[in-house]
Design a protein around this motif. Structure first.
Motif, short mmCIF file in Angstrom:
data_model
loop_
_atom_site.label_atom_id
_atom_site.label_comp_id
_atom_site.label_asym_id
_atom_site.label_seq_id
_atom_site.Cartn_x
_atom_site.Cartn_y
_atom_site.Cartn_z
N ASP A 161 1.76 3.37 -25.03
CA ASP A 161 1.69 2.25 -24.09
C ASP A 161 0.26 2.01 -23.60
OD1 ASP A 161 3.09 0.16 -22.77
OD2 ASP A 161 3.01 1.28 -20.89
N LEU A 162 -0.59 3.04 -23.65
CA LEU A 162 -1.99 2.85 -23.28
C LEU A 162 -2.65 1.84 -24.21
CD1 LEU A 162 -3.04 6.58 -22.71
CD2 LEU A 162 -2.67 4.87 -20.94
N GLY A 163 -2.42 2.01 -25.51
CA GLY A 163 -3.01 1.09 -26.48
C GLY A 163 -2.41 -0.30 -26.39
N ARG A 164 -1.10 -0.36 -26.24
CA ARG A 164 -0.43 -1.68 -26.15
C ARG A 164 -0.93 -2.45 -24.94
NH1 ARG A 164 3.84 1.59 -27.93
NH2 ARG A 164 4.58 1.97 -25.82
N THR A 165 -1.05 -1.78 -23.81
CA THR A 165 -1.51 -2.44 -22.58
C THR A 165 -2.94 -2.94 -22.73
OG1 THR A 165 -0.02 -1.09 -21.23
CG2 THR A 165 -1.88 -2.13 -20.10
N ALA A 166 -3.79 -2.12 -23.35
CA ALA A 166 -5.20 -2.52 -23.55
C ALA A 166 -5.29 -3.76 -24.43
CB ALA A 166 -5.98 -1.36 -24.17
N ALA A 167 -4.59 -3.75 -25.56
CA ALA A 167 -4.65 -4.88 -26.48
C ALA A 167 -4.07 -6.14 -25.85
CB ALA A 167 -3.89 -4.55 -27.76
N GLN A 168 -2.98 -5.99 -25.11
CA GLN A 168 -2.36 -7.16 -24.50
C GLN A 168 -3.28 -7.81 -23.47
OE1 GLN A 168 0.67 -8.55 -25.50
NE2 GLN A 168 -0.25 -10.22 -24.29
N HIS A 169 -4.04 -6.99 -22.76
CA HIS A 169 -4.97 -7.55 -21.78
C HIS A 169 -6.05 -8.38 -22.47
CE1 HIS A 169 -7.26 -7.98 -18.11
NE2 HIS A 169 -8.33 -7.45 -18.70
N LEU A 170 -6.56 -7.89 -23.59
CA LEU A 170 -7.56 -8.68 -24.32
C LEU A 170 -6.96 -9.97 -24.85
CD1 LEU A 170 -9.52 -5.94 -26.32
CD2 LEU A 170 -10.18 -7.09 -24.19
N LEU A 171 -5.73 -9.89 -25.37
CA LEU A 171 -5.06 -11.10 -25.86
C LEU A 171 -4.88 -12.10 -24.72
CD1 LEU A 171 -2.35 -9.44 -28.12
CD2 LEU A 171 -4.30 -10.81 -28.91
N ASP A 172 -4.49 -11.62 -23.56
CA ASP A 172 -4.28 -12.51 -22.40
C ASP A 172 -5.58 -13.17 -21.97
OD1 ASP A 172 -1.62 -11.81 -22.43
OD2 ASP A 172 -1.77 -10.38 -20.76
N ARG A 173 -6.71 -12.52 -22.23
CA ARG A 173 -8.01 -13.10 -21.91
C ARG A 173 -8.43 -14.13 -22.96
NH1 ARG A 173 -11.85 -11.07 -18.55
NH2 ARG A 173 -13.41 -11.91 -20.00
N GLY A 174 -7.69 -14.23 -24.05
CA GLY A 174 -8.03 -15.17 -25.11
C GLY A 174 -8.82 -14.57 -26.24
N GLY A 182 -11.83 3.96 -32.79
CA GLY A 182 -11.13 5.24 -32.79
C GLY A 182 -12.06 6.39 -33.09
N GLY A 183 -11.48 7.48 -33.61
CA GLY A 183 -12.28 8.65 -33.93
C GLY A 183 -12.73 8.64 -35.37
N ARG A 196 -2.17 5.87 -29.31
CA ARG A 196 -2.71 4.74 -28.55
C ARG A 196 -3.50 3.78 -29.43
NH1 ARG A 196 -6.80 8.01 -24.60
NH2 ARG A 196 -4.99 9.40 -24.59
N MET A 197 -4.25 4.30 -30.41
CA MET A 197 -5.06 3.43 -31.25
C MET A 197 -4.19 2.66 -32.24
SD MET A 197 -8.25 3.66 -30.31
CE MET A 197 -7.39 3.30 -28.79
N ASP A 198 -3.19 3.34 -32.82
CA ASP A 198 -2.26 2.64 -33.71
C ASP A 198 -1.57 1.50 -32.98
OD1 ASP A 198 -2.85 4.31 -35.80
OD2 ASP A 198 -1.12 5.62 -35.51
N GLU A 199 -1.14 1.78 -31.75
CA GLU A 199 -0.41 0.77 -30.98
C GLU A 199 -1.32 -0.36 -30.54
OE1 GLU A 199 2.83 0.51 -30.56
OE2 GLU A 199 3.07 2.27 -31.83
N ALA A 200 -2.57 -0.05 -30.21
CA ALA A 200 -3.52 -1.10 -29.85
C ALA A 200 -3.74 -2.04 -31.03
CB ALA A 200 -4.84 -0.50 -29.39
N ALA A 243 -11.10 4.11 -27.64
CA ALA A 243 -10.06 5.13 -27.59
C ALA A 243 -10.07 5.89 -26.27
CB ALA A 243 -10.23 6.11 -28.75
N THR A 244 -11.27 6.14 -25.77
CA THR A 244 -11.42 6.85 -24.50
C THR A 244 -12.47 6.14 -23.66
OG1 THR A 244 -13.22 8.29 -25.25
CG2 THR A 244 -10.96 9.04 -25.70
N THR A 245 -12.61 6.57 -22.43
CA THR A 245 -13.66 6.01 -21.57
C THR A 245 -15.04 6.25 -22.18
OG1 THR A 245 -12.29 6.38 -19.60
CG2 THR A 245 -14.66 6.09 -19.25
N THR A 246 -15.23 7.40 -22.82
CA THR A 246 -16.52 7.70 -23.44
C THR A 246 -16.82 6.75 -24.58
OG1 THR A 246 -16.32 10.04 -22.85
CG2 THR A 246 -17.88 9.49 -24.59
#
Length: 329
Positions: A161-174, A182-183, A196-200, A243-246
């Motif tokens: 869900d971390l990846g899905r939420t991240a991708a959806q936010h970018l989609l919502d921004r257009g 990823g790694g 998370r990366m697969d789901e994003a 993938a991470t904050t870093t």
């Protein structure tokens, strides 16, 4: 124990029920408070060895969670505290044990010196031989992993869900040209970062975005080279999931250094949430796992393995995610 009972004016059995938090014991609150006050006055400390002999087994649950394993496994100290609290309420003592140098048989020997009822450790700490050694000694080995395993009882931590939420936010921004950083490989990503990366990637593609998965070693020079390549060949994305904050912080800094406007030209966010997100400029938007949610608790699965009620179907701990909006996306 006898001294506490005398001070509180109760039987030794009543004092034992209160101090050992015996499940099902019906003790009036006034009596319970009297016993606890007497224990406090006498500075009573339970004798773990004696209690283990009385119960016929140890009540110790060892959590092998050195700092490196916590980071690699995507775990959290908050999660461990929750596990400790929950197993304690069930009558066990939780001990954090950390030695980054041991794995396999040496790790098993180290744990068995404590005579625990169970050991909780990341999957990479176990081998077939060490699992067999623990089981022969009557200690239940419990693994933590992002993927199921036949080696031993494994609590699977699903962070998709971390990846899905991240991708959806970018989609919502257009955003329609999204890069997922990823790694080194998909296998390594799954072992260290879960799904998370697969789901994003899947969520971005499902949303109609042109999506690229880019292996990325998070360091300053690699990030600068990657941004230069994007600018040189005209493949600059308009959205990036790290993938991470870093990962995200390095690419964010490289974009800003190259004169790319964030988030106007490229929106950047991380599929996890670490303090570093507040230190970069612009501040990094992140996605945080809601570790306080009931369904993310690991203690139920740990107790099920410990008490012979193991069910792999119920051992998947899904981490609900929430967006932490800042300035970069």
């Amino acid at each position: 124990m006898s001294d506490v009972a005398r001070r509180a004016g109760v039987s030794r059995a009543t004092a034992s029920y209160v101090l050992n938090r015996t499940p099902g014991a019906r003790i009036p609150e006034q009596t319970r408070a009297r016993v606890l006050e007497a224990a406090e006055q006498l500075r009573y400390v339970p004798h773990v060895s004696a209690r283990s002999l009385r119960r016929g087994r140890s009540d110790l649950v060892v959590g092998h969670v050195d700092g490196t394993a916590v980071l690699r496994g995507g775990l959290s100290f908050v999660t461990l505290i929750q596990v400790a609290r929950d197993v304690r309420e069930a009558g066990y003592t939780f001990l954090i044990h950390g030695d980054p140098t041991v794995t396999g048989i040496p790790a098993a020997r180290s744990w068995l010196a404590l005579r625990p009822a169970a050991v909780v450790a990341t999957l990479d700490r176990y081998t077939e031989d060490s699992v067999a050694m623990l089981a022969e000694a009557g200690t239940v080995p419990i693994a933590l992993s992002h993927t199921p395993s036949d080696l031993t009882a494994t609590v699977v931590i699903d962070d998709g869900d971390l990846g899905r939420t991240a991708a959806q936010h970018l989609l919502d921004r257009g955003c329609r040209r999204i890069v997922v950083l990823g790694g080194c490989s998909r296998l390594v990503d799954r072992q260290t970062l879960g799904h998370r990366m697969d789901e994003a990637e899947a969520a971005a593609e499902a949303g109609g975005a042109e999506t690229r998965r880019v292996p990325f070693s998070p360091d300053r020079e690699t990030a600068a080279d990657l941004v230069r390549t994007w600018l040189a060949d005209g493949t600059l994305p308009d959205g990036v999931v790290g993938a991470t904050t870093t990962h995200a912080a390095h690419i964010l800094t490289a974009l800003v250094d190259a004169g790319v406007r964030v988030p106007e030209q490229v929106a950047v966010l991380a599929a996890d949430d670490e303090p570093q997100a507040e230190l970069v400029r612009p501040r990094l938007t992140t996605v945080s796992a809601d570790l306080a949610a009931d369904e993310s608790r690991m203690a139920d699965a740990v107790l099920a393995a410990l008490e012979g009620r193991w069910d792999p179907e119920l051992a998947v701990r899904r981490l609900p995610a929430r967006l932490v909006p800042r300035d970069s996306a």
